[in-house]
Design an enzyme around this catalytic site. Structure first.
Site, PDB file in Angstrom:
ATOM      1  N   ALA A 190       1.014  -0.830   0.115  1.00  0.00           N
ATOM      2  CA  ALA A 190      -0.069   0.781   0.359  1.00  0.00           C
ATOM      3  C   ALA A 190       0.594   1.493   0.103  1.00  0.00           C
ATOM      4  O   ALA A 190      -0.298   2.353  -0.069  1.00  0.00           O
ATOM      5  CB  ALA A 190      -0.885  -0.269   1.262  1.00  0.00           C
TER       6      ALA A 190
ATOM      7  N   ASP B 298      13.067   4.950   3.444  1.00  0.00           N
ATOM      8  CA  ASP B 298      11.533   4.318   4.766  1.00  0.00           C
ATOM      9  C   ASP B 298      12.424   3.985   5.587  1.00  0.00           C
ATOM     10  O   ASP B 298      12.025   3.498   6.907  1.00  0.00           O
ATOM     11  CB  ASP B 298      11.459   3.238   3.300  1.00  0.00           C
ATOM     12  CG  ASP B 298      10.964   3.414   2.375  1.00  0.00           C
ATOM     13  OD1 ASP B 298      10.360   5.045   2.327  1.00  0.00           O
ATOM     14  OD2 ASP B 298      10.527   2.850   1.843  1.00  0.00           O
TER      15      ASP B 298
HETATM   16  C1  GLA Z   1       9.884   3.577  -1.952  1.00  0.00           C
HETATM   17  C2  GLA Z   1      10.877   3.730  -1.476  1.00  0.00           C
HETATM   18  C3  GLA Z   1      11.906   5.290  -1.170  1.00  0.00           C
HETATM   19  C4  GLA Z   1      11.397   6.325  -1.829  1.00  0.00           C
HETATM   20  C5  GLA Z   1      10.284   6.247  -2.570  1.00  0.00           C
HETATM   21  C6  GLA Z   1       9.998   7.268  -3.422  1.00  0.00           C
HETATM   22  O1  GLA Z   1       8.869   3.815  -0.730  1.00  0.00           O
HETATM   23  O2  GLA Z   1      11.474   2.717  -0.916  1.00  0.00           O
HETATM   24  O3  GLA Z   1      12.917   5.063  -0.406  1.00  0.00           O
HETATM   25  O4  GLA Z   1      12.348   6.447  -2.912  1.00  0.00           O
HETATM   26  O5  GLA Z   1      10.196   5.536  -2.738  1.00  0.00           O
HETATM   27  O6  GLA Z   1       9.886   8.860  -2.234  1.00  0.00           O
END
Ligand code: GLA
Length: 380
Positions: free
Chosen positions: A118, A167
């Site tokens: 999600a 993240d």
């Molecule tokens: C995913 C990747 C992150 C980031 C986002 C876009 O969540 O895991 O590292 O690049 O996309 O901002």
């Protein structure tokens, strides 16, 4: 919940537990792998782990969410294509051992309420949670950045998803009632308080992020190409983080239309994050919201990672009273939007958006009012 699940599967109580949250990104999308700025928050949805050491060298792992079990030896950790849910844990254990940490076998159960696929980083939650668990189980001492790097390495080099660092960073180091402002070049960060006047509302489109993996990789390569081509104009930079919109305009003749659009998103998004942090710090939530809206437009038109359903959710949101900003969040091509909504308006907002979305698309949206919460290494 985790203790009961462990007990049911393995017949005893777990010796240690660990927990890591999912995340939502408020602004700063597709900037992390360009050495740029991001402003995510950890959310009050998490993955929990319970474990107990064994006397042999085998890991028995039970996934509560998949109701499935796997078993592997620490002597030869391989990727399991039949049970991909187990690979985040395998990757973490493999690299811990490679770094010289001595592990023994153990029984482990894990699961939680971060929706999968999600765009709320359930995978980073599993990776960071697995590192935290191993630290508790084997008395391993790691600094916060070592934890974050190890978790990301499991995703990049074992699961083979080329994500940036955002993240794992916020899953580990987010803070209750705060957003986390991170400079992805030198990994300096600070927590910025979120005002009690607003709520973070997350709308899940019901669209799994099918295209994400291939398109993500393409965007990453396009950013690299843009940097290389800008170099031919004498603009010697390592990443798009190092230039501003004026530099880009001057050197724009060196880029194809597509590369110019990609670069313009990244460069303008970095600028928006810096402004958004200032706005949040001085309590100017209206300006913050406008930057979120501009971020969505840039992701939709220049970076081209939105999709019809996310656009519908954002358009609907922006028509509702009390909404200051709305945008897609995460990698794109499905997943969620994030909305900044005045606290009193959040309840009615959820109802109207759900109804409007199902009329417009025939799909059901899930709407969650989320609180920023502590990362796996904070609090507790
Ligand atoms: C995913 C990747 C992150 C980031 C986002 C876009 O969540 O895991 O590292 O690049 O996309 O901002």
């Amino acid at each position: 919940m985790i203790k009961e699940a462990f007990q049911k599967t393995f017949g005893t109580e777990p010796d240690v537990t660990a927990r890591a949250p999912g995340r939502v990104n408020l602004i700063g999308e597709h900037t992390d792998y360009n050495d740029g700025f991001v402003l995510p928050a950890a959310i009050d949805r998490s993955i929990d782990f319970g474990a107990r050491r064994r006397k042999d060298n085998v890991v028995h792992v039970y996934s509560i969410d998949f109701e499935d079990q796997a078993e592997f030896s620490l002597d030869a950790i391989e990727k399991d294509n039949d049970r991909p849910w187990s690979n985040y844990l395998r990757g973490v254990l493999k690299f811990l051992q490679q770094d010289g940490h001595r592990l023994t076998g153990f029984d482990v159960a894990f699961g939680g309420n971060v929706p999968r696929e999600a765009g709320l980083s359930s995978s980073a939650a599993v990776e960071v949670g697995a590192v935290a668990l191993a630290m508790n189980l084997f008395n391993i001492e790691l600094g916060p950045l070592e934890v974050v790097r190890l978790a990301r390495r499991a995703e990049n080099e074992f699961v083979n998803v080329p994500c940036g660092i955002m993240d794992q960073f916020v899953c580990a180091l987010g803070k209750r009632d705060h957003a986390l402002f991170l400079d992805c070049r030198d990994l300096t960060y600070r927590h910025v308080p979120l005002s009690g006047r607003v709520k973070i509302v997350v709308c899940y489109s019901g669209v799994h992020r099918a295209l994400t993996a291939s398109e993500y990789e393409i965007r990453l390569q396009q950013c690299r190409q843009a940097v290389a081509q800008l170099g031919t104009t004498g603009l010697a930079v390592k990443s798009l983080r190092e230039i501003d919109l004026t530099d880009l305009e001057v050197a724009s003749h060196s880029l194809s239309e597509i590369l110019l659009k990609r670069a313009r998103h990244v460069v303008s998004e970095n600028d928006r994050v810096l402004k958004a942090v200032k706005n949040l710090e001085k309590g100017d939530l209206d300006s913050f919201g406008r930057l979120m809206i501009a971020s969505h437009e840039s992701l939709r038109d220049d970076y081209e990672v939105s999709c019809k359903e996310l656009d519908v959710l954002v358009e609907l949101a922006l028509k509702q009273p009390g909404v200051l900003g709305a945008r897609m969040t995460g990698a794109g091509f499905g997943g969620c939007t994030v909305n900044l909504v005045l606290a009193d308006a959040a309840g009615p907002f959820a109802e109207v958006v759900k109804e409007g979305y199902s009329k417009a698309t025939g799909l059901n949206a899930e709407v969650y009012v989320r609180k920023a919460s502590d990362g796996a290494l904070v609090g507790a």
